[in-house]
Scaffold this active site. Structure first.
Site, PDB file in Angstrom:
ATOM      1  CB  SER A 123      -0.857   0.051   1.259  1.00 60.52           C
ATOM      2  OG  SER A 123      -1.641  -1.085   1.367  1.00 60.52           O
ATOM      3  CG  HIS A 144      -2.023  -0.371  -4.275  1.00 62.76           C
ATOM      4  ND1 HIS A 144      -2.417   0.918  -4.005  1.00 62.76           N
ATOM      5  CD2 HIS A 144      -2.336  -1.098  -3.179  1.00 62.76           C
ATOM      6  CE1 HIS A 144      -2.955   0.957  -2.801  1.00 62.76           C
ATOM      7  NE2 HIS A 144      -2.917  -0.241  -2.280  1.00 62.76           N
ATOM      8  CD  GLU A 156      -2.678   4.043  -6.336  1.00 61.85           C
ATOM      9  OE1 GLU A 156      -2.760   5.240  -6.212  1.00 61.85           O
ATOM     10  OE2 GLU A 156      -2.335   3.323  -5.392  1.00 61.85           O
ATOM     11  CG  ASN A 194      -3.370   3.605   0.605  1.00 62.91           C
ATOM     12  OD1 ASN A 194      -4.538   3.650   0.969  1.00 62.91           O
ATOM     13  ND2 ASN A 194      -2.831   2.513   0.108  1.00 62.91           N
TER      14      ASN A 194
END
Ligand code: NAD
Length: 295
Positions: A123, A144, A156, A194
């Site tokens: 992450s 991701h 991602e 994130n």
């Protein structure tokens, strides 16, 4: 050395929430998937969860029983790291700790085919730094996925400094073949999602810690006032509080800005082992129905 242009066999390291989700989506879309965890038992548990998940889809009329059987027949629980030798691509989705991931790459790299691609679902940890601990930085990238993987549309993709273009292209077509929409992020702490999301959750925890609102009032405010489908505490419990803390630590260390300081209350929950839904208790207690706020 040529790069596999199509991913037929996928290896997944870590059969937790994310690894199981990735394995499920890949198996449903026709890939053979080798699932590896710390033990054969853990890998089997991950596959059992997928079986139960797909059974719900069959019960709801969203999947044919035969498609479920076919997907399950493509999933293999690994009885050791050697089972990853046949993979075209291995995605690591183990615990969000750099030392854990580095140790995994040291074990996995020697058994991989020389042309195989290695990816991480991290992450927040630097792709370039993780790549440097492998024997194949040019065949390494971040893929991701979002949680829950079968539901969330986004993937991602994160290129490390050394990632080859054709490796990136193969990863793009693999993710698109899973039915996902891609965004490309530069390799900076937290990438895009994130970097924006987890500081928001951390701020909600400070807001609770400082007594500005309760868990329920902060969640309701963000659901109804900002039109978020889940409140920040519901979301944090869903992601896992250990994962949220690990991401804040990566942002804090990597960007060296005090605005990313993890809230001490988040640290306390993690120290208590109250990690959210996966342990039955986090900001809410899921052992009762409906879940009850823990503060
Ligand atoms: P999890 O705790 O549910 O699962 C982690 C799994 O890794 C466990 O099954 C554990 O046994 C396994 N594991 C630990 N050490 C291992 C080792 N040495 N070898 C093999 N397996 C090992 O965690 P998760 O939520 O699935 O997160 C996994 C990764 O995905 C993390 O990097 C996390 O940052 C990332 N991620 C999580 C989310 C989320 O919302 N939870 C979203 C996107 C990405």
């Amino acid at each position: 050395m040529p790069v596999p242009s199509r991913i037929e066999t996928l290896g997944v390291v870590g059969a937790g929430q994310m690894g199981a989700g990735i394995a499920q989506v890949a198996a449903v879309t026709g890939h053979r998937v080798v699932v590896y965890d710390v033990s054969l038992e853990m890998a089997r548990q991950g596959i059992d969860k997928i079986g139960a998940q797909l059974a719900r889809q069959v019960a709801n009329g969203k999947m044919e029983a035969s498609a479920r059987e076919a997907a399950l027949s493509r999933l293999v629980a690994a009885d050791g790291v050697g089972a990853l030798a046949e993979a075209d691509l291995v995605i690591e989705a183990a615990t969000e700790r750099e030392d854990v991931k580095r140790r995994i790459f040291q074990q996995v790299c020697p058994v991989l085919r020389p042309d195989a691609i290695l990816a991480t679902n991290t992450s927040s940890i630097s792709i370039t730094r993780l790549a440097s601990g492998t024997d194949r930085p040019e065949r390494f990238l971040g893929i991701h996925f979002m949680n829950p993987v079968p539901v969330m549309k986004l993937v991602e993709l994160v290129r490390g400094i050394a990632t080859d273009d054709d490796v990136f292209e193969t990863a793009k077509s693999f993710a698109a073949g899973l039915g996902k929409t891609l965004t490309v992020s530069e390799d900076f702490p937290g990438f895009i999602v994130n970097r924006v999301l987890v500081p928001m959750i951390n701020e909600a925890i400070y807001t609770l810690h400082e007594g500005v609102g309760t868990i329920e009032s902060i969640d309701a405010s963000m659901r109804l006032g900002a039109n978020h489908p889940m409140g920040p505490f519901q979301l944090a419990d869903f992601i896992g509080l250990d994962t949220c803390l690990a991401i804040m630590q990566v942002l804090h260390d990597g960007l060296a800005d005090s605005k990313y300081r993890p809230c001490p209350l988040l640290v306390k929950y993690v120290e208590a082992g109250w990690l959210g839904r996966k342990t039955g208790r986090g900001f809410y207690d899921y052992r009762v129905d409906p879940p009850k706020p823990t503060r």
